[in-house]
Design an enzyme around this catalytic site. Structure first.
Site, mmCIF file in Angstrom:
data_model
loop_
_atom_site.group_PDB
_atom_site.id
_atom_site.type_symbol
_atom_site.label_atom_id
_atom_site.label_comp_id
_atom_site.label_asym_id
_atom_site.label_seq_id
_atom_site.Cartn_x
_atom_site.Cartn_y
_atom_site.Cartn_z
ATOM 1 N N ASP A 99 34.625 86.771 33.214
ATOM 2 C CA ASP A 99 34.462 88.220 33.042
ATOM 3 C C ASP A 99 35.186 89.036 34.114
ATOM 4 O O ASP A 99 35.161 90.260 34.082
ATOM 5 C CB ASP A 99 32.970 88.600 32.997
ATOM 6 C CG ASP A 99 32.196 88.178 34.236
ATOM 7 O OD1 ASP A 99 32.812 87.616 35.159
ATOM 8 O OD2 ASP A 99 30.972 88.421 34.279
ATOM 9 N N HIS A 141 27.929 94.464 41.389
ATOM 10 C CA HIS A 141 27.808 92.993 41.362
ATOM 11 C C HIS A 141 28.810 92.291 42.290
ATOM 12 O O HIS A 141 28.699 91.086 42.507
ATOM 13 C CB HIS A 141 28.023 92.452 39.942
ATOM 14 C CG HIS A 141 27.040 92.975 38.933
ATOM 15 N ND1 HIS A 141 25.679 92.868 39.103
ATOM 16 C CD2 HIS A 141 27.223 93.609 37.737
ATOM 17 C CE1 HIS A 141 25.061 93.414 38.053
ATOM 18 N NE2 HIS A 141 25.975 93.875 37.222
ATOM 19 N N GLY A 149 30.527 89.814 37.421
ATOM 20 C CA GLY A 149 29.977 90.829 36.508
ATOM 21 C C GLY A 149 30.858 92.057 36.348
ATOM 22 O O GLY A 149 30.367 93.184 36.445
ATOM 23 N N ASP A 192 21.264 101.416 36.898
ATOM 24 C CA ASP A 192 21.957 100.606 35.890
ATOM 25 C C ASP A 192 20.956 99.634 35.256
ATOM 26 O O ASP A 192 19.963 99.260 35.887
ATOM 27 C CB ASP A 192 23.061 99.826 36.609
ATOM 28 C CG ASP A 192 24.071 99.168 35.705
ATOM 29 O OD1 ASP A 192 25.192 99.683 35.596
ATOM 30 O OD2 ASP A 192 23.728 98.100 35.121
ATOM 31 N N HIS A 194 21.328 96.613 34.786
ATOM 32 C CA HIS A 194 21.411 95.300 35.440
ATOM 33 C C HIS A 194 21.008 95.408 36.910
ATOM 34 O O HIS A 194 21.246 96.437 37.553
ATOM 35 C CB HIS A 194 22.839 94.749 35.351
ATOM 36 C CG HIS A 194 23.303 94.523 33.947
ATOM 37 N ND1 HIS A 194 24.013 95.467 33.235
ATOM 38 C CD2 HIS A 194 23.129 93.461 33.116
ATOM 39 C CE1 HIS A 194 24.275 94.992 32.023
ATOM 40 N NE2 HIS A 194 23.742 93.785 31.914
ATOM 41 N N ASP A 287 24.392 101.822 31.061
ATOM 42 C CA ASP A 287 24.178 100.813 30.019
ATOM 43 C C ASP A 287 22.714 100.664 29.615
ATOM 44 O O ASP A 287 22.390 99.875 28.732
ATOM 45 C CB ASP A 287 24.798 99.456 30.401
ATOM 46 C CG ASP A 287 24.500 99.045 31.833
ATOM 47 O OD1 ASP A 287 23.618 99.674 32.463
ATOM 48 O OD2 ASP A 287 25.147 98.094 32.319
ATOM 49 N N TYR A 334 29.111 100.522 28.243
ATOM 50 C CA TYR A 334 30.140 99.876 27.430
ATOM 51 C C TYR A 334 30.419 100.606 26.121
ATOM 52 O O TYR A 334 31.150 100.107 25.276
ATOM 53 C CB TYR A 334 29.767 98.394 27.256
ATOM 54 C CG TYR A 334 29.596 97.816 28.634
ATOM 55 C CD1 TYR A 334 30.714 97.525 29.406
ATOM 56 C CD2 TYR A 334 28.337 97.719 29.231
ATOM 57 C CE1 TYR A 334 30.583 97.104 30.719
ATOM 58 C CE2 TYR A 334 28.199 97.307 30.542
ATOM 59 C CZ TYR A 334 29.325 97.001 31.280
ATOM 60 O OH TYR A 334 29.202 96.609 32.579
HETATM 61 ZN ZN LIG Z 1 25.016 97.165 33.996
#
Ligand SMILES: [Zn+2]
Length: 416
Positions: A99, A141, A149, A192, A194, A287, A334
């Site tokens: 990624d 990340h 990430g 976020d 994540h 996201d 995204y």
């Molecule tokens: Zn995220």
């Protein structure tokens, strides 16, 4: 204390930053949409808000020395200096695969994105602005020696390291506090979907239970198999030897809605009040909004008038978190048109004049992305039909854990 009428906002952008950020493999074309929508909506004009002066500032590309405030030298060499594609073993060693592949313009991208966040931090430090914005930043990340990430450079960490440094004489911009009284405190809040593993890990030190200059708090989704896997992504558990009251996580279950965010927000503000930061760095990854095509875990929405929405949270930070300077960063997201909608809307909130979510997306020659806003062609990102699995029992557990954390944090800070 700042009142809304005194805010001065620095918006960091340049043609080069847009050009190279738009090549980021995970978000191709997103940056140009974001900034062209903000521009088409008139947000970057000094006339947008009579009470808030906005300045557009071009980023200085980060130097090797800037990046080496945090990153390992061999990693910086790998992302900046390699002209030819690196060897396979080098790519594996530095995470430049899967990624996070190398891409054309990676060195320029790294210098510009890190440079934009560093520029945003510098304008706060010198007192040029009370709030600064880099929607291309927030790469939470990235690690010291490794890309991860979709993140190649740890711009959040670099900004925090800069903000926590004591300013040299003669004058501190935060005139009420001098270096003799205490060192600057920086709170990092991550919204976020994540977990902010790269940032949280950078400042994590459980064995050292004393006052620290940096506190990180990440609100995110955590579940087996959901990126990133980290023991630090769990609710704080004080008896554990890994507990650090300055490295906090507030994981939410699937479907988190405004109701859940409104429920947990007082814990966030309680931690902020106890820590009493001089600077707040907010990672506004989008996201967690409903309709994100990759993330699909939360059911969050934008409307500032709805308690617990993303717009409402940002409005609270801007208008109610007195006495600190703020740095707003982007992050994940995204659905590029929705990211553009969101960051434009948040910019309008930061400027003290929220746009109406029912307005139409401008259809003019300066805004080439117009067709991408189908089918609604409005600014709103509404919530969907996802069921909120954050039960009363779970939220009570969150409350208990954060009450205990608050008690410990208060004790640690008072004992110093
Ligand atoms: Zn995220």
């Amino acid at each position: 204390m700042c009142s809304p009428a005194q805010f001065q906002v620095a918006y960091i952008v340049s043609q080069d930053l847009i050009k190279y950020s738009s090549r980021l493999p995970s978000n191709v074309g997103r940056s140009i949409l974001v900034h062209s929508l903000a521009n088409a909506l008139g947000l970057l004009s000094q006339d947008y808000s009579p009470h808030t002066r906005l300045r557009v500032i071009k980023p200085d590309p980060a130097t090797f020395d800037d990046l080496s405030m945090y990153h390992a030298r061999n990693y910086i060499d790998a992302i900046l200096l390699t002209v030819e594609p690196g060897t396979e073993s080098e790519s594996v060693e530095f995470g430049l695969e899967d990624d996070c592949p190398r891409f054309s313009g990676l060195p320029e991208y790294v210098r510009l994105v890190a440079g934009a966040t560093i520029t945003a931090a510098r304008v706060l430090r010198i007192g040029y602005a009370n709030i600064s914005i880099n929607w291309d930043g927030g790469r939470h990340h990235a690690q010291k020696s490794r890309a991860a990430g979709f993140c190649y450079v740890a711009d959040c960490v670099l900004a925090i390291l800069l903000l926590k440094k004591t300013l040299p004489a003669p004058a501190s911009p935060l005139s009420s506090r001098t270096p003799n009284q205490r060192k600057y405190r920086v709170m990092y809040l991550d919204l976020d979907a994540h977990f902010s593993d790269g940032v949280s890990q950078a400042f994590y030190s459980p064995a050292n239970l004393k006052s620290k200059q940096v506190l990180t708090l990440s609100v995110h989704h955590a579940a087996p198999g959901f990126f990133p896997s980290s023991p630090l992504a769990q609710l704080p558990f004080e008896p554990s030897t890994s507990f650090d009251p300055f490295t906090l996580s507030l994981p939410l279950l699937e479907g988190a809605s405004v109701k859940t965010f409104a429920n947990i927000w007082p814990h966030v503000e309680c931690i902020k009040d106890i820590f009493n930061p001089d600077y707040v760095v907010v990672q506004c990854g989008v996201d967690g909004l409903a309709g994100d095509p990759k993330c699909k875990v939360f059911n969050w929405c934008l409307d500032v008038a709805i308690e617990g929405s993303l717009g409402w949270c940002v409005s609270r930070i801007v208008n109610e978190w007195k006495g600190s300077r703020k740095l707003f960063l982007g992050g994940g997201g995204y659905h590029s048109p929705n990211a553009a909608r969101t960051w434009s809307y948040l910019t309008s909130i930061i400027l003290g004049k929220p746009l109406s979510l029912s307005i139409n997306i401008p259809d003019d020659p300066s805004h080439s992305g117009f067709p991408l806003y189908a089918p609604t062609f409005t600014l709103d990102v509404p919530s969907g039909n996802m069921i909120d699995k954050n039960t009363a029992e779970y939220l009570a557990d969150v409350q208990n854990r954060f009450e205990r954390v608050s008690e410990i944090l208060r004790g640690v800070l008072q004992s110093q």
